[in-house]
Design a protein around this motif. Structure first.
Motif, PDB file in Angstrom:
ATOM      1  N   LEU A 108      16.471  28.675   6.437  1.00 22.06           N
ATOM      2  CA  LEU A 108      17.731  28.826   5.701  1.00 22.06           C
ATOM      3  C   LEU A 108      17.515  29.366   4.298  1.00 22.06           C
ATOM      4  O   LEU A 108      18.348  30.074   3.755  1.00 22.06           O
ATOM      5  CB  LEU A 108      18.434  27.470   5.590  1.00 22.06           C
ATOM      6  CG  LEU A 108      18.748  26.759   6.890  1.00 22.06           C
ATOM      7  CD1 LEU A 108      19.441  25.444   6.610  1.00 22.06           C
ATOM      8  CD2 LEU A 108      19.619  27.638   7.753  1.00 22.06           C
ATOM      9  N   GLU A 139      24.817  18.845   7.467  1.00 23.04           N
ATOM     10  CA  GLU A 139      24.254  19.917   6.649  1.00 23.04           C
ATOM     11  C   GLU A 139      24.371  19.625   5.149  1.00 23.04           C
ATOM     12  O   GLU A 139      25.398  19.176   4.666  1.00 23.04           O
ATOM     13  CB  GLU A 139      24.992  21.227   6.989  1.00 23.04           C
ATOM     14  CG  GLU A 139      24.148  22.458   6.807  1.00 23.04           C
ATOM     15  CD  GLU A 139      24.020  22.910   5.375  1.00 23.04           C
ATOM     16  OE1 GLU A 139      22.972  23.476   5.043  1.00 23.04           O
ATOM     17  OE2 GLU A 139      24.959  22.700   4.585  1.00 23.04           O
ATOM     18  N   TYR A 186      28.530  28.810   8.089  1.00 24.90           N
ATOM     19  CA  TYR A 186      28.284  27.827   9.158  1.00 24.90           C
ATOM     20  C   TYR A 186      28.495  28.435  10.536  1.00 24.90           C
ATOM     21  O   TYR A 186      27.718  28.185  11.462  1.00 24.90           O
ATOM     22  CB  TYR A 186      29.198  26.610   8.979  1.00 24.90           C
ATOM     23  CG  TYR A 186      28.790  25.688   7.839  1.00 24.90           C
ATOM     24  CD1 TYR A 186      27.460  25.607   7.433  1.00 24.90           C
ATOM     25  CD2 TYR A 186      29.719  24.896   7.185  1.00 24.90           C
ATOM     26  CE1 TYR A 186      27.085  24.780   6.396  1.00 24.90           C
ATOM     27  CE2 TYR A 186      29.350  24.046   6.149  1.00 24.90           C
ATOM     28  CZ  TYR A 186      28.025  23.996   5.747  1.00 24.90           C
ATOM     29  OH  TYR A 186      27.659  23.172   4.732  1.00 24.90           O
ATOM     30  N   TYR A 217      25.265  19.206  13.697  1.00 25.45           N
ATOM     31  CA  TYR A 217      24.495  19.997  12.744  1.00 25.45           C
ATOM     32  C   TYR A 217      25.296  20.236  11.456  1.00 25.45           C
ATOM     33  O   TYR A 217      24.801  20.053  10.346  1.00 25.45           O
ATOM     34  CB  TYR A 217      24.084  21.329  13.389  1.00 25.45           C
ATOM     35  CG  TYR A 217      23.452  22.296  12.438  1.00 25.45           C
ATOM     36  CD1 TYR A 217      22.126  22.134  12.046  1.00 25.45           C
ATOM     37  CD2 TYR A 217      24.182  23.349  11.901  1.00 25.45           C
ATOM     38  CE1 TYR A 217      21.546  23.008  11.152  1.00 25.45           C
ATOM     39  CE2 TYR A 217      23.605  24.228  11.004  1.00 25.45           C
ATOM     40  CZ  TYR A 217      22.282  24.052  10.640  1.00 25.45           C
ATOM     41  OH  TYR A 217      21.721  24.910   9.745  1.00 25.45           O
ATOM     42  N   ILE A 218      26.547  20.652  11.601  1.00 31.01           N
ATOM     43  CA  ILE A 218      27.350  20.961  10.420  1.00 31.01           C
ATOM     44  C   ILE A 218      27.696  19.685   9.652  1.00 31.01           C
ATOM     45  O   ILE A 218      27.657  19.660   8.421  1.00 31.01           O
ATOM     46  CB  ILE A 218      28.634  21.732  10.822  1.00 31.01           C
ATOM     47  CG1 ILE A 218      28.261  23.065  11.470  1.00 31.01           C
ATOM     48  CG2 ILE A 218      29.512  21.986   9.599  1.00 31.01           C
ATOM     49  CD1 ILE A 218      29.439  23.812  12.040  1.00 31.01           C
ATOM     50  N   SER A 277      21.775  11.770   9.504  1.00 28.41           N
ATOM     51  CA  SER A 277      21.468  12.993   8.779  1.00 28.41           C
ATOM     52  C   SER A 277      20.234  12.773   7.908  1.00 28.41           C
ATOM     53  O   SER A 277      19.898  11.635   7.573  1.00 28.41           O
ATOM     54  CB  SER A 277      22.640  13.364   7.896  1.00 28.41           C
ATOM     55  OG  SER A 277      22.785  12.386   6.888  1.00 28.41           O
ATOM     56  N   CYS A 297      25.600  28.838  13.481  1.00 29.40           N
ATOM     57  CA  CYS A 297      25.716  28.120  14.752  1.00 29.40           C
ATOM     58  C   CYS A 297      25.734  29.042  15.970  1.00 29.40           C
ATOM     59  O   CYS A 297      25.533  28.583  17.090  1.00 29.40           O
ATOM     60  CB  CYS A 297      26.976  27.262  14.755  1.00 29.40           C
ATOM     61  SG  CYS A 297      26.841  25.848  13.659  1.00 29.40           S
ATOM     62  N   ASP A 347      16.533  18.367   3.065  1.00 28.77           N
ATOM     63  CA  ASP A 347      17.370  17.247   2.628  1.00 28.77           C
ATOM     64  C   ASP A 347      16.595  15.960   2.355  1.00 28.77           C
ATOM     65  O   ASP A 347      16.889  15.275   1.372  1.00 28.77           O
ATOM     66  CB  ASP A 347      18.545  17.016   3.587  1.00 28.77           C
ATOM     67  CG  ASP A 347      18.187  17.210   5.045  1.00 28.77           C
ATOM     68  OD1 ASP A 347      16.981  17.263   5.345  1.00 28.77           O
ATOM     69  OD2 ASP A 347      19.111  17.294   5.873  1.00 28.77           O
TER      70      ASP A 347
END
Lengths: 276, 313
Positions: free
Chosen positions: A120, A211, A147, A207-208, B136, A151, B251
């Motif tokens: 990314l 994120e 996004y 995933y989103i 996450s 995807c 992250d």
């Protein structure tokens, strides 16, 4: 003769599995205990036993400190809308690659799939500059477009894996019956791809929702930023929010993905397997 | 020619593109080519515009200096990476991430899958280990911070067990901050390895295991000579997934340590961010991004090659 040895090894087996499970569960236990104990009982070091139920109070103070209401709604929009759009676009592309008479299908496949191979970080600054140029920086559309693009490759991959297995006779028969490409897509391939599309949607939704990177590079204001950006600010060095409050909110923002993961575990496994 | 055909089709399906197509498929109407164009356009435009063009721009940018009026500097930005102690450490940290997050989730995941497969309560134990995978990276880092802070749960536990001497400023010194970040991400990532290995184990035919038992292979021997080779394709997938995730990981480190203190726990993924957006050295940031891409592509290639190599055996 072999019996005592067997018993010993089974004791060792049980013990090592129990030990590993304990390592994994201790953090979970501590988060829950501290997240539900009222902030006023928190002394700066982790609690090992719950005290005075205050989960909702904790949640409320963190929720207000970092605009979680707004950013959670943002993330819900991104995750639902972008995942759905990406899966739809990816399904059309997969259909073109598999069923339509396309020249150089593998070239088009690799152009689309290349998105999954690049880190990314390599897109961040050009996207930041371009979005600033066209006034998309710090807008919901600006993040959504990125996004959706991110995807598409994996969703295309998952759907294509299913469409490849459709016998050639089916589209040929449909074509003989006079179906054009659109009718063929709508009545033959779309129904067949439905479960793969659902799997891809769940995967990209998670995933989103999770994120963070583009959330902090392409947006700054609370009515655009995704929910994980709020969580990251709370945990950051300038945060004054108490630990129980941060943990309470961390649990709540993880609930959607945990629910999806447990509900669709089989989906996750099968989409990961197709990587082979 | 394929491209021009496709590009011309929607506007004028009976134009010159139609003639070009007739050579190949005399009986198919040119209007058929509207289909591929309509289906592919959005996907290709988005991928090229949002991902591939920015990628090209970053590559181009990496050869120009920082500052307001960038000038061509050749490979100077790349040289900077290897001469700046912070960035060298970031590179070392990235390699530590690759090794640590490859060996641990794969090894521990395999062990847990095999061990819990034989236990009655194995399913419950597995659930405990798989659960963090649904979190996450940001939430996982919050949990990790709670455990590892100087006044966190780990030091508290060590104190309670009379091991106060082992207490440590886990997140404040190198290399323990990098190792801790890796362990935190292992806590999250092992679950997926376990799930995949379970699928692999269930795919081993019962006859194979029975035949091995008849030949006297049991316990570790069976594990070493029967189970491991049977799991090889799954291992390739697990390695591929964990490798890609480890290299791009942003992250966990960002939230756990912010790359600090004094940027000692940065990985390349983080250094790119701090060089580009915080230190305003976009040339160096671009070079870091390209170096990271090269590492990701090289390892994916090695992994794909190994995988196809296995298939030929």
């Amino acid at each position: 003769m072999s019996r005592p040895r067997l018993r010993l090894s089974s004791v060792a087996l049980n013990l090592s599995v129990a030990g590993l499970a304990l390592i994994w569960l201790v953090p979970v236990y501590l988060i829950i205990v501290n997240a539900i104990s009222d902030q006023s009982k928190y002394t700066g070091t982790p609690r090992w036993f719950p005290a005075k139920f205050g989960f909702f109070g904790n949640l409320k103070s963190a929720w207000q400190a970092a605009n979680f209401g707004q950013t959670a709604v943002n993330s819900l929009i991104y995750a639902t809308f972008c995942a759905a759009a990406a899966v739809l676009i990816a399904t059309l592309a997969a259909y073109a690659l598999v069923a339509l008479d396309l020249r150089r299908p593998s070239l088009w496949f690799w152009i689309i799939y290349s998105g999954t191979l690049l880190p990314l970080q390599v897109f961040a600054r050009p996207l930041f500059l371009a979005e600033a140029q066209v006034n998309l920086y710090d807008t919901k559309w600006g993040l959504s477009i990125v996004y959706i693009a991110l995807c598409i490759p994996f969703a295309m991959f998952v759907v294509r894996n299913v469409l490849v297995s459709v016998p050639k006779e089916i589209p040929e028969a449909a074509r003989l019956d006079g179906a054009n490409w659109f009718r063929m897509f709508l009545h033959v391939h779309l129904p067949l791809a439905r479960s793969a599309m659902a799997a891809a949607f769940v995967f990209q939704f998670v995933y989103i929702w999770n994120e963070l990177f583009f959330g902090i590079t392409l947006s700054i204001s609370p009515n655009v930023q995704p929910v994980m950006a709020s969580l990251a600010t709370l945990e950051g060095p300038y945060s004054t929010t108490s630990q129980p409050a941060v943990l309470a909110v961390a649990i709540v923002v993880a609930l959607p993905t945990i629910a999806l993961f447990l509900g669709f575990q089989r989906f996750f496994v099968s989409s990961l397997k197709t990587n082979l | 020619m394929a491209q021009t055909t496709i590009a011309a089709a929607p506007g004028d399906p009976r134009g010159s593109s139609g003639a070009a197509l007739k050579v190949r498929h005399p009986r198919r109407p040119a209007v058929e080519f509207v289909g591929p164009v309509v289906c592919l356009t959005l996907a290709v435009v988005l991928i090229v515009g949002v991902l591939l063009v920015p990628f090209g721009f970053t590559g181009y940018r990496s050869f120009f200096s920082n500052g307001l009026n960038p000038v061509y500097v050749g490979f100077a930005n790349y040289k900077t990476i290897f001469h700046d102690p912070i960035l060298v450490k970031s590179l070392i940290n990235t390699l530590m991430w690759v090794v640590g997050s490859l060996v641990l989730p794969v090894g521990v995941g395999l062990g847990i899958a095999v061990m819990t497969n034989q236990l009655k309560w194995g399913k419950a134990a597995r659930l405990a280990i798989v659960l963090p995978y649904a979190l996450s990276g940001t939430a996982v880092a919050v949990v990790g911070g709670f455990m590892l802070r100087s006044d966190g749960a780990i030091n508290q536990m060590l104190g309670a067990f009379g091991l106060g001497g082992l207490q440590h400023q886990w997140l404040l010194t190198w290399p323990s901050n990098t190792i801790c970040a890796i362990l935190v991400s292992v806590w999250q990532a092992t679950g997926v390895a376990v799930v995949l290995y379970m699928v692999g184990l269930q795919g081993i035919p019962a006859e194979t295991l029975e035949a091995a038992a008849l030949d006297g292979a049991a316990g570790l021997k069976r594990f070493r000579y029967i189970i491991i080779p049977q799991l090889r394709p799954v291992t390739a997938v697990v390695v591929g997934i964990t490798l890609a995730n480890a290299l791009r990981a942003f992250d966990v480190t960002w939230v756990l340590t912010n790359g600090g203190p004094a940027r000692t726990s940065e990985t390349l993924a983080l250094s790119m961010y701090s060089e580009t957006f915080l230190a305003e050295r976009p040339g160096v940031g671009a070079a870091i991004a390209i170096l990271l891409t090269a590492i990701v592509l090289a390892s994916s290639w090695a992994y794909l090659r190994k995988q196809t190599g296995d298939a030929h055996e």
